[in-house]
Motif scaffolding. Structure first.
Motif, PDB file in Angstrom:
ATOM      1  N   LYS A 279       0.695 -12.573  -7.695  1.00 37.56           N
ATOM      2  CA  LYS A 279       1.049 -11.394  -8.500  1.00 37.56           C
ATOM      3  C   LYS A 279       1.648 -11.805  -9.838  1.00 37.56           C
ATOM      4  CE  LYS A 279       4.591  -8.771  -7.456  1.00 37.56           C
ATOM      5  NZ  LYS A 279       5.485  -7.833  -6.753  1.00 37.56           N
ATOM      6  N   TYR A 321      -4.290   0.040 -10.302  1.00 34.13           N
ATOM      7  CA  TYR A 321      -3.094  -0.270  -9.516  1.00 34.13           C
ATOM      8  C   TYR A 321      -3.327   0.002  -8.034  1.00 34.13           C
ATOM      9  CZ  TYR A 321       1.824  -0.685  -8.338  1.00 34.13           C
ATOM     10  OH  TYR A 321       3.007  -1.091  -7.787  1.00 34.13           O
ATOM     11  N   THR A 322      -4.168   0.991  -7.709  1.00 34.86           N
ATOM     12  CA  THR A 322      -4.502   1.248  -6.309  1.00 34.86           C
ATOM     13  C   THR A 322      -5.240   0.063  -5.703  1.00 34.86           C
ATOM     14  OG1 THR A 322      -4.636   3.635  -6.733  1.00 34.86           O
ATOM     15  CG2 THR A 322      -5.700   2.811  -4.738  1.00 34.86           C
ATOM     16  N   SER A 325      -2.679  -2.690  -5.265  1.00 38.58           N
ATOM     17  CA  SER A 325      -1.813  -2.434  -4.100  1.00 38.58           C
ATOM     18  C   SER A 325      -2.551  -2.703  -2.800  1.00 38.58           C
ATOM     19  CB  SER A 325      -1.312  -0.986  -4.122  1.00 38.58           C
ATOM     20  OG  SER A 325      -0.568  -0.724  -5.292  1.00 38.58           O
ATOM     21  N   SER A 329      -1.424  -5.401   0.071  1.00 39.94           N
ATOM     22  CA  SER A 329      -1.271  -5.093   1.499  1.00 39.94           C
ATOM     23  C   SER A 329      -2.147  -5.991   2.360  1.00 39.94           C
ATOM     24  CB  SER A 329      -1.618  -3.624   1.749  1.00 39.94           C
ATOM     25  OG  SER A 329      -0.776  -2.768   1.008  1.00 39.94           O
TER      26      SER A 329
END
Length: 389
Positions: A279, A321-322, A325, A329
């Motif tokens: 990240k 961003y989805t 994310s 996960s």
């Protein structure tokens, strides 16, 4: 053009950062009210928190600045005039690329050093507040009830060194089994790594109330630990998490986990550290990726009002961003390697941006606004024709 890009970037980054800090202010309002902080203390704490938010905000501010600038040029027909005078889209790219490179450099510094600097100073400031409040509470000859579920009495108390003489502690943290602790001497200090206040008592006795009577236990050394978050309006400190560590500390922590003995939680922690490392690399390059993606997007939505353009750009970033994310996960659960899952959004947006720039330079890009207007006119014509029949 670069001057306008820079102005819009500062405006977008400043506005988004202000909104996030106001939201965090509402979360920490109990902390600020309990500690009676001044205005400059709050500004200092928010300055330390800013790198944590800027790591995410700089890429989106870069994207918005490029998109809104080129959208305005398309709407005001400046792009048409430039093309008519022989200026191609490729000749306009140096200004957005320069802004994206500057944003990447800033995000790179935040990712590698600025984030840990800000969080370390924020934690240190909060710890100083806790120490100062503890020193104010510890007054000799007074029953202090400021500590949650603890009543503390010391015949002598030194606020600077933390030394206590003739100590009485009433501990009701265990509910049905309260404990009364008596000790001739003790010491109070804070554990910065765990975010706790520690009352260390020496050569005393513990009196516990039980169903059949009471029990007495003697001790040489006894510790009463209290989470600082219970004194700081619920703000949790705890141990330093991977997202608060510096780049070098992340790799050191990864090595410690690999050689550690805690096999049960080691794999999950290793995945979490691996995700954090990727990240820290993804966000700096996201500035270039999203900045270039905004160039053909502005051409595609030429003629659109700026506020609608802003919503569309935010929608594209939300989609980015989805995906990010989802990669986070899947990386933490071990379904997808973090080096793949976190880089998929950058790869997809890079391909879409480069292809879109090539199409826009050849003036083959689909202008969504004109297409929608054309479809509306065609539908209107069909309705009128049907009415005539």
């Amino acid at each position: 053009m670069f001057k306008e890009l820079l102005g819009l970037f500062l405006l977008c980054a400043g506005s988004l950062l202000t909104l996030l800090l106001i939201g965090r202010l509402l979360q920490l309002r109990d902390l600020f009210l309990n500690q009676s902080l001044g205005f400059f203390d709050i500004i200092k704490m928010f300055t330390f928190l800013s790198p944590f938010f800027l790591l995410l905000l700089i890429p989106i501010a870069c994207m918005l600045a490029v998109f809104l600038t080129l959208l305005r040029m398309n709407t005001d027909l400046e792009s048409t005039a430039l093309r008519a005078s022989g200026v191609s889209l490729y000749q306009l790219l140096p200004a957005p690329i320069l802004l994206a490179v500057l944003c990447t450099a800033i995000t790179w510094w935040i990712s590698f050093s600025g984030l840990s600097w800000g969080m370390e100073n924020f934690r240190a400031t909060v710890m100083d507040l806790a120490r100062s409040k503890t020193q104010l509470v510890l007054q000799p000859g007074v029953f202090n009830k400021e500590f949650p579920e603890l009543t503390l009495f010391a015949q002598q108390a030194d606020g600077r060194s933390g030394e206590l003489k003739t100590v009485f502690v009433k501990d009701t943290s265990r509910g049905s089994q309260p404990a009364t602790i008596l000790a001739p001497r003790g010491h109070v200090h804070t554990d910065t790594s765990e975010g706790e206040i520690i009352f260390q008592l020496y050569d005393g006795k513990i009196y516990r109330e039980e169903k059949d009577g009471a029990s007495v236990i003697g001790f040489g050394t006894y510790q009463v630990r209290m989470d600082l978050s219970r004194m700081l309006g619920g703000y949790k400190l705890g141990s330093v998490r991977p997202k608060e560590m510096s780049w070098n500390r992340l790799h050191e922590y990864q090595t410690e986990l690999k050689t550690g003995k805690d096999v049960h939680s080691r794999e999950y922690k290793l995945r979490k550290v691996a995700v954090e490392i990727q990240k820290r690399l993804v966000f700096p390059f996201a500035c270039i990726v999203l900045g270039l993606f905004a160039v053909p997007m502005a051409s595609m939505f030429g003629g659109l009002h700026r506020h609608w353009g802003l919503l569309l750009a935010l929608g594209f970033f939300l989609f980015y961003y989805t995906l990010l994310s989802l990669g986070l996960s899947l990386g933490e659960t071990g379904v997808v390697p973090p080096a793949i899952g976190l880089w998929i959004p950058n790869a997809l947006f890079s391909v879409a941006g480069l292809y879109g720039i090539r199409q826009a330079a050849l003036e083959r890009s689909v202008r969504i606004v004109e297409l929608s207007q054309h479809l509306n006119v065609r539908n209107l014509f069909r309705r009128k024709k049907a009415d005539v029949r």
